[in-house]
Scaffold this active site. Structure first.
Site, short mmCIF file in Angstrom:
data_model
loop_
_atom_site.label_atom_id
_atom_site.label_comp_id
_atom_site.label_asym_id
_atom_site.label_seq_id
_atom_site.Cartn_x
_atom_site.Cartn_y
_atom_site.Cartn_z
N CYS A 187 -38.50 -0.36 13.85
CA CYS A 187 -39.94 -0.62 13.83
C CYS A 187 -40.17 -2.08 14.17
O CYS A 187 -39.53 -2.97 13.60
CB CYS A 187 -40.52 -0.30 12.44
N LYS A 233 -2.81 9.66 -9.10
CA LYS A 233 -3.25 8.46 -8.37
C LYS A 233 -4.57 7.99 -8.98
O LYS A 233 -5.62 8.58 -8.73
CB LYS A 233 -3.42 8.76 -6.89
N SER A 235 0.85 -1.18 0.00
CA SER A 235 0.00 0.00 0.00
C SER A 235 0.89 1.24 0.00
O SER A 235 2.12 1.12 0.07
CB SER A 235 -0.90 0.01 1.23
N ILE A 236 0.29 2.42 -0.08
CA ILE A 236 1.05 3.67 -0.02
C ILE A 236 0.45 4.53 1.10
O ILE A 236 -0.77 4.67 1.19
CB ILE A 236 0.99 4.44 -1.35
N TYR A 263 2.73 1.61 -14.15
CA TYR A 263 3.63 2.60 -13.54
C TYR A 263 4.68 2.02 -12.60
O TYR A 263 5.46 2.77 -12.00
CB TYR A 263 2.82 3.65 -12.78
N CYS A 278 -44.95 -4.13 8.37
CA CYS A 278 -44.60 -2.79 7.90
C CYS A 278 -44.37 -2.79 6.39
O CYS A 278 -43.53 -3.54 5.88
CB CYS A 278 -43.33 -2.31 8.61
N ASP A 330 -7.87 5.90 -9.59
CA ASP A 330 -8.81 5.21 -8.72
C ASP A 330 -9.34 3.98 -9.45
O ASP A 330 -10.39 4.00 -10.08
CB ASP A 330 -9.97 6.15 -8.35
N LYS A 367 -3.64 13.04 -0.95
CA LYS A 367 -5.05 12.81 -1.23
C LYS A 367 -5.78 14.14 -1.43
O LYS A 367 -5.62 15.07 -0.65
CB LYS A 367 -5.72 12.04 -0.07
N CYS A 391 -43.39 4.45 13.68
CA CYS A 391 -42.87 4.19 12.34
C CYS A 391 -43.60 5.06 11.32
O CYS A 391 -44.84 5.06 11.28
CB CYS A 391 -43.01 2.72 11.97
N CYS A 433 -45.88 2.59 8.95
CA CYS A 433 -47.05 1.82 9.41
C CYS A 433 -47.63 2.32 10.72
O CYS A 433 -48.70 1.85 11.14
CB CYS A 433 -46.69 0.34 9.53
N GLU A 470 3.04 11.43 -10.08
CA GLU A 470 2.12 10.77 -10.99
C GLU A 470 0.71 10.87 -10.43
O GLU A 470 0.52 10.94 -9.21
CB GLU A 470 2.49 9.30 -11.17
#
Length: 718
Positions: A458, A140, A104-105, A258, A463, A142, A346, A440, A443, A138
């Site tokens: 509820c 990122k 991960s980063i 990359y 319902c 998604d 980010k 609710c 109902c 670069e």
């Protein structure tokens, strides 16, 4: 096109005036809670392609856990989420071990954190004004991480990131992506040792779905009555994990490459040179990259990327900054989960102001009441939003929002509408706190909040709102998997009296009636657009096919409180028939591994309601299979009652294969080590699971002991 770093929007801050928080938990309790949440959310994101929280919320939880462990290092355990790479390996595809671990980063959530990382890195690498450290910036992307292996310059395999060490073999699907070279081009081979002959190169990148393809895919889903994808990333992940490559081929996936697992065979020494080598080989490389030699240049690239993100035909959620020199990268090395030589800046979500007009209560299939904010429509991140869930009363209190407030909204992860909080200086005089209704709204039945629970619920099984949500759930993928049965179609059928309970799918609904159901849209002439005979025929074929899904899916589809897919499978495997389960005593249900008294009471209560039993009987009469086929074991169950965990690389078995052989003898194989684990079988390069076994005193066996167990059915004496 460049934008000054000072033009970057500030990150969202806490709003003043929020309600006081609950009493603080101990660091140990909070760390355990955070680990549980992070692992659950990661599984939903990576394994199910069904994220339940935003990226920002996930990052917030992870950073809170990191902060606790920094102050209390004794709480850092091998299975902490801070010590692992995000991701999971599905059993749907053959497992593939990566040439090198895919990490991960770490994230920088604002410019201050980015600058802190740049300063630390400059200092560690001895940066000077005369010889500054260079960085490659670069975008990122998604999308979904993928590793592509080339041997003798020919494409041989593709795998997802998985858990970072082992991924899923998706070679057949990746071969349908048009921009993947089947062989490395001559220009690139000139910079590979021995011209590529005898060499194995594993490159890495991202599979993504262009925005225009995502729009078309959801338009097709909408027309067919299928549930649309939440965002392009989910669409790309779901498309790449199709069992039929023909489906993937029609999803218009693309890639950006990359990274490389090992640069040793390549005549390149920097990331910047490597990107050019990728282009020479024929890979699709994102053109939006820059080599920077100062923090100012990095800032300018980030600001420029943020300013023009909406101009791109693909989603980005930040900028990845890497030390350019491969020697510099090697000198900095890695933490347990991420490289020290890279950071992901980010982007903050786009925020807009609007007015909160109403907090409306929505009733779910289990009776849970969810407050939903209704506000003046506002354009955010490319589309207009007018509502967002507030989740529960505690969240309403935490965000301190009231009807009439001017509120700040954004799209979490650029997809999910979210209320950030109120603009307190614009709050109208006389506004009051919003309260959950005592009855609710669907109902009129009483609303309760059980001790220890956040949700109001509820209590009425009749319902109408619950009925609609239960019907939608019945056709969902992990329940009866009725393709084409979208939320809108089900809601319309309920409105038109075609459905009231799940048995109506089989003994009441007809193809003719379904074909006349309105889709909720009109032609230019003002006529209602209906489902039509073609789609109705396909849906009814799916309904008929679902009769044979088996007891486990039926139990999950019924929407019994606390009964998820895994519990449903355990109940079906143990009792094998609906009749046996319906007549079982609560204590017999609770005795099943993974069930317990709370779930058992819920199951028993469900089948004590006459209306529920009547629906089950109608399902039986309509031909829905209410039994579960369980293969009788051929081998003696000599390992019954023992729990094994397999870790590391085995020489003569795949771990999944070994697990099946152990389970055939009655053993239970799990993926995590605990005090309940009987034995850990450790192969080569065993990691955190071996460490945890040693900490807990769980006996550890090697592969020769595994061979003896599989041969004799007995665990050798230690």
């Amino acid at each position: 096109m460049a934008q000054n770093a000072n033009d970057l929007p500030e990150q969202a801050t806490l709003f003043e005036g929020a309600a006081p928080s609950a009493p603080a938990k101990s660091p140990r309790t909070r760390a355990a809670e955070l680990n549980r949440l992070l692992n659950t959310y990661a599984y939903q994101y990576y394994a199910l392609d069904d994220p339940q929280v935003t990226d920002a919320e996930f990052d917030r939880l992870l950073r809170e856990l990191q902060a606790i462990e920094e102050v209390h290092p004794e709480l850092v355990t091998p299975d902490s989420y801070t010590q692992r790479v995000g991701g999971y390996v599905s059993e749907q595809f053959e497992p593939v071990r990566h040439a090198q671990r895919m990490y991960s980063i770490d994230d920088a959530m604002n410019l201050e954190e980015l600058d802190e990382w740049l300063a630390r890195t400059d200092e560690a690498l001895g940066s000077t004004p005369e010889h500054p450290v260079a960085y490659t910036c670069e975008l990122k992307i998604d999308g979904l991480g993928v590793a592509l292996t080339y041997r003798d310059a020919q494409f041989v395999r593709a795998a997802t990131r998985g858990d970072g060490t082992t991924g899923e073999n998706v070679t057949a699907n990746v071969l349908t992506i048009g921009d993947i070279p089947h062989a490395l081009a001559r220009a690139g081979l000139a910079r590979v040792a021995d011209g590529g002959l005898g060499q194995s190169v594993e490159v890495r990148g991202e599979v993504y779905m262009p925005k225009h393809s995502f729009v078309r895919l959801n338009e097709d889903a909408d027309a067919a009555g299928r549930e649309p994808f939440a965002n392009p990333r989910n669409a790309a992940a779901g498309s790449l994990r199709q069992k039929d490559p023909k489906v993937t081929a029609h999803r218009d996936l693309e890639t950006f490459i990359y990274a490389v697992a090992d640069e040793a065979p390549l005549a390149v020494t920097t990331q910047w040179q490597f990107l050019q080598w990728l282009r020479d080989c024929g890979f699709n490389v994102n053109p939006n990259a820059a080599r920077c030699t100062s923090a100012r240049e990095v800032h300018e690239f980030c600001a420029n990327a943020l300013a023009h993100r909406e101009d791109l035909d693909y989603d980005i959620d930040g900028v990845v900054v890497k030390v350019d020199s491969f020697d510099g990268q090697a000198a900095l090395g890695f933490t347990a989960r991420a490289p020290r030589w890279a950071i992901a800046f980010k982007f903050p979500p786009e925020e807009k102001r609007t007015v909160l007009r109403e907090i409306r209560v929505q009733v779910g299939r289990t009776g849970v009441l969810t407050p939903v904010a209704e506000f003046d429509p506002v354009l955010v991140a490319g589309s207009t939003i007018a509502r967002a869930t507030l989740h529960n009363i505690d969240e309403v209190r935490r965000k301190n929002v009231r009807v009439g407030d001017t509120i700040v909204v954004h799209k979490a992860g650029d997809v999910i509408p979210e209320v950030v909080g109120p603009v307190l200086e614009l709050r109208p005089e006389g506004s009051v706190d919003w309260e959950m209704p005592s009855a609710c709204p669907s109902c009129g039945s009483p609303v309760i909040r059980e001790e220890g629970e956040v949700a109001y619920r509820c209590v009425s099984i009749d319902c109408p709102a619950q009925a609609t949500e239960r019907l939608i759930h019945w056709g969902s993928r992990n329940a009866m998997d009725i393709d084409g049965l979208g939320d809108e179609i089900v809601s319309r059928m309920v409105e038109q009296g075609l459905l009231t309970d799940v048995a109506d799918f089989y003994d009441k609904l007809t193809e003719e009636a379904l074909s006349e159901v309105s889709c909720g849209r009109q032609t230019v002439d003002g006529d209602d657009i209906v489902v039509g005979k073609t789609i109705a025929s396909k849906v009814m074929a799916q309904v008929n096919e679902s009769r044979g899904r088996g007891l486990a899916r039926v139990l999950f589809g019924l929407g019994i409180r606390h009964v998820g897919a895994n519990v449903a499978r355990a109940l079906a495997t143990h009792f094998r028939s609906m009749q046996a389960l319906m007549t079982a005593a609560p204590e017999d249900i609770a005795a099943i591994d993974g069930v317990g008294p709370k779930i058992a009471a819920s199951v028993h209560e469900f089948f004590s309601v006459k209306k529920n039993v009547a629906v089950v009987e109608r399902l039986r009469e309509a031909g829905v299979v209410l039994e579960e086929e369980v293969e009788e074991p051929d081998a003696p169950q000599t390992l019954a009652g023992l729990t094994f965990v397999l870790t590391g690389t085995l020489q003569n078995y795949k771990r999944t294969e070994a697990a099946k052989l152990l389970e055939a003898m009655g053993a239970k194989c799990t993926g995590s080590v605990s005090k309940k684990t009987s034995y850990v079988i450790a192969g080569e390069a065993a990691g955190s699971k071996l460490t945890k076994a040693e900490q807990l005193g769980v006996p550890v066996l090697d592969e020769s002991a595994l061979e003896q167990i599989l041969t004799t059915g007995q665990v050798p004496a230690l």
